[in-house]
Design a protein around this motif. Structure first.
Motif, mmCIF file in Angstrom:
data_model
loop_
_atom_site.group_PDB
_atom_site.id
_atom_site.type_symbol
_atom_site.label_atom_id
_atom_site.label_comp_id
_atom_site.label_asym_id
_atom_site.label_seq_id
_atom_site.Cartn_x
_atom_site.Cartn_y
_atom_site.Cartn_z
ATOM 1 N N LYS A 72 65.671 52.811 10.536
ATOM 2 C CA LYS A 72 65.013 53.349 11.773
ATOM 3 C C LYS A 72 66.478 53.464 12.730
ATOM 4 O O LYS A 72 67.514 52.685 12.422
ATOM 5 N N HIS A 73 66.703 54.716 13.236
ATOM 6 C CA HIS A 73 68.002 54.842 14.080
ATOM 7 C C HIS A 73 67.553 55.696 15.206
ATOM 8 O O HIS A 73 66.898 56.714 15.260
ATOM 9 N N ASN A 121 66.330 57.984 2.899
ATOM 10 C CA ASN A 121 67.530 58.470 2.549
ATOM 11 C C ASN A 121 67.254 59.449 1.061
ATOM 12 O O ASN A 121 66.269 58.935 0.116
ATOM 13 N N VAL A 122 67.425 60.794 1.147
ATOM 14 C CA VAL A 122 67.059 61.435 0.088
ATOM 15 C C VAL A 122 68.339 61.959 -0.799
ATOM 16 O O VAL A 122 68.322 62.848 -1.711
ATOM 17 N N THR A 146 76.466 57.122 3.122
ATOM 18 C CA THR A 146 77.114 56.505 4.157
ATOM 19 C C THR A 146 77.010 57.225 5.399
ATOM 20 O O THR A 146 77.727 57.003 6.407
ATOM 21 N N TRP A 147 76.227 58.500 5.277
ATOM 22 C CA TRP A 147 76.090 59.426 6.538
ATOM 23 C C TRP A 147 75.027 58.612 7.749
ATOM 24 O O TRP A 147 74.139 58.150 7.224
ATOM 25 N N GLU A 148 75.384 59.104 8.942
ATOM 26 C CA GLU A 148 74.654 58.567 10.038
ATOM 27 C C GLU A 148 73.252 59.520 10.045
ATOM 28 O O GLU A 148 73.394 60.784 10.156
ATOM 29 N N PRO A 149 72.166 58.887 10.066
ATOM 30 C CA PRO A 149 71.138 59.748 10.243
ATOM 31 C C PRO A 149 70.867 60.381 11.585
ATOM 32 O O PRO A 149 71.082 60.072 12.589
ATOM 33 N N GLY A 150 69.971 61.382 11.656
ATOM 34 C CA GLY A 150 70.016 62.372 12.759
ATOM 35 C C GLY A 150 71.126 63.011 13.276
ATOM 36 O O GLY A 150 71.265 63.625 14.361
ATOM 37 N N ASP A 181 71.268 66.104 8.548
ATOM 38 C CA ASP A 181 69.666 66.153 8.403
ATOM 39 C C ASP A 181 69.095 66.887 7.153
ATOM 40 O O ASP A 181 69.819 67.989 6.995
ATOM 41 N N GLU A 182 68.192 66.361 6.478
ATOM 42 C CA GLU A 182 67.496 67.020 5.331
ATOM 43 C C GLU A 182 68.363 67.012 4.030
ATOM 44 O O GLU A 182 67.853 67.031 3.012
ATOM 45 N N ARG A 183 69.789 67.062 4.264
ATOM 46 C CA ARG A 183 70.494 67.131 3.099
ATOM 47 C C ARG A 183 70.693 65.490 2.536
ATOM 48 O O ARG A 183 70.809 65.356 1.291
ATOM 49 N N TYR A 184 70.633 64.616 3.662
ATOM 50 C CA TYR A 184 70.874 63.242 3.467
ATOM 51 C C TYR A 184 69.839 62.313 3.763
ATOM 52 O O TYR A 184 69.482 61.296 3.227
ATOM 53 N N TRP A 185 69.410 62.561 4.975
ATOM 54 C CA TRP A 185 68.292 61.801 5.509
ATOM 55 C C TRP A 185 66.929 62.757 6.058
ATOM 56 O O TRP A 185 67.174 63.712 6.500
ATOM 57 N N LYS A 186 65.812 62.149 5.493
ATOM 58 C CA LYS A 186 64.752 63.147 5.842
ATOM 59 C C LYS A 186 63.997 62.152 6.815
ATOM 60 O O LYS A 186 63.756 61.145 7.003
ATOM 61 N N GLU A 187 63.678 62.663 8.231
ATOM 62 C CA GLU A 187 62.908 62.112 9.206
ATOM 63 C C GLU A 187 61.655 62.137 8.820
ATOM 64 O O GLU A 187 60.951 62.944 8.295
ATOM 65 N N ILE A 188 60.901 60.831 8.945
ATOM 66 C CA ILE A 188 59.682 60.416 8.622
ATOM 67 C C ILE A 188 58.800 59.658 9.823
ATOM 68 O O ILE A 188 59.567 59.393 10.864
#
Length: 166
Positions: free
Chosen positions: A122-123, A130-131, A138-142, A147-154
């Motif tokens: 949660k951020h 994490n995808v 190590t990337w910050e979500p959002g 986005d989408e390359r490293y973290w997918k919003e759910i």
């Protein structure tokens, strides 16, 4: 020059290698005698400050120690559970159906590996999975461009379901 070098050493603010370099330069330039050089080198050893040598190292050791302590507690709980099961004392407790606690995202500390493929966080009021395949994320979500390359919003429900399935 001798008194300046001595005060630098006693301040404990510079790394030893930098101080030794200054001593050697002063000695090579003839600003200090052989005896003063030896005395200053002994003072460096006497006043060495591990914090000045690697200030971030102490933080990393502290975090690692905290993680080891937490793991030790978990191991003890598991050992006790196994002993109970092996002795036949009690039946294993059925897990309570509680909502899964979704961890808050934290910047990578240089040690942990908690953001592997599939990790849920949660951020800033949103939920992410994490995808990134095959390595620590190590990337910050959002963050735009991440986005989408490293973290997918759910959704929160998806996050809880993913955590329960682990």
């Amino acid at each position: 020059m001798y008194s300046i070098l001595k005060s630098i050493i006693m301040s404990q603010k510079e790394p030893n290698d930098a101080i030794y370099h200054k001593i050697n330069v002063a000695w090579a330039n003839g600003d200090i005698t052989d005896e003063e050089k030896i005395e200053l080198e002994q003072l460096v050893f006497q006043y060495q400050n591990p914090q000045a040598q690697a200030p971030d190292l102490a933080k990393l050791y502290s975090r690692l120690s905290e993680k080891c302590n937490a793991m030790s507690e978990e191991i003890e709980i598991l050992k006790a559970s196994v002993e109970k099961l092996q002795s036949g004392e009690t039946e294993p407790e059925e897990p309570q159906d509680k909502p899964a606690k979704i961890p808050k995202w934290e910047a990578w500390d240089g040690i942990s590996d908690k953001y592997q493929t599939g990790a849920v966080v949660k951020h800033k009021g949103k939920y992410y999975q994490n995808v990134l395949e095959g390595m620590q994320n190590t990337w910050e979500p959002g963050v735009t461009g991440v986005d989408e390359r490293y973290w997918k919003e759910i959704t929160k429900e998806e996050a809880e379901a993913l955590l329960k399935s682990e």
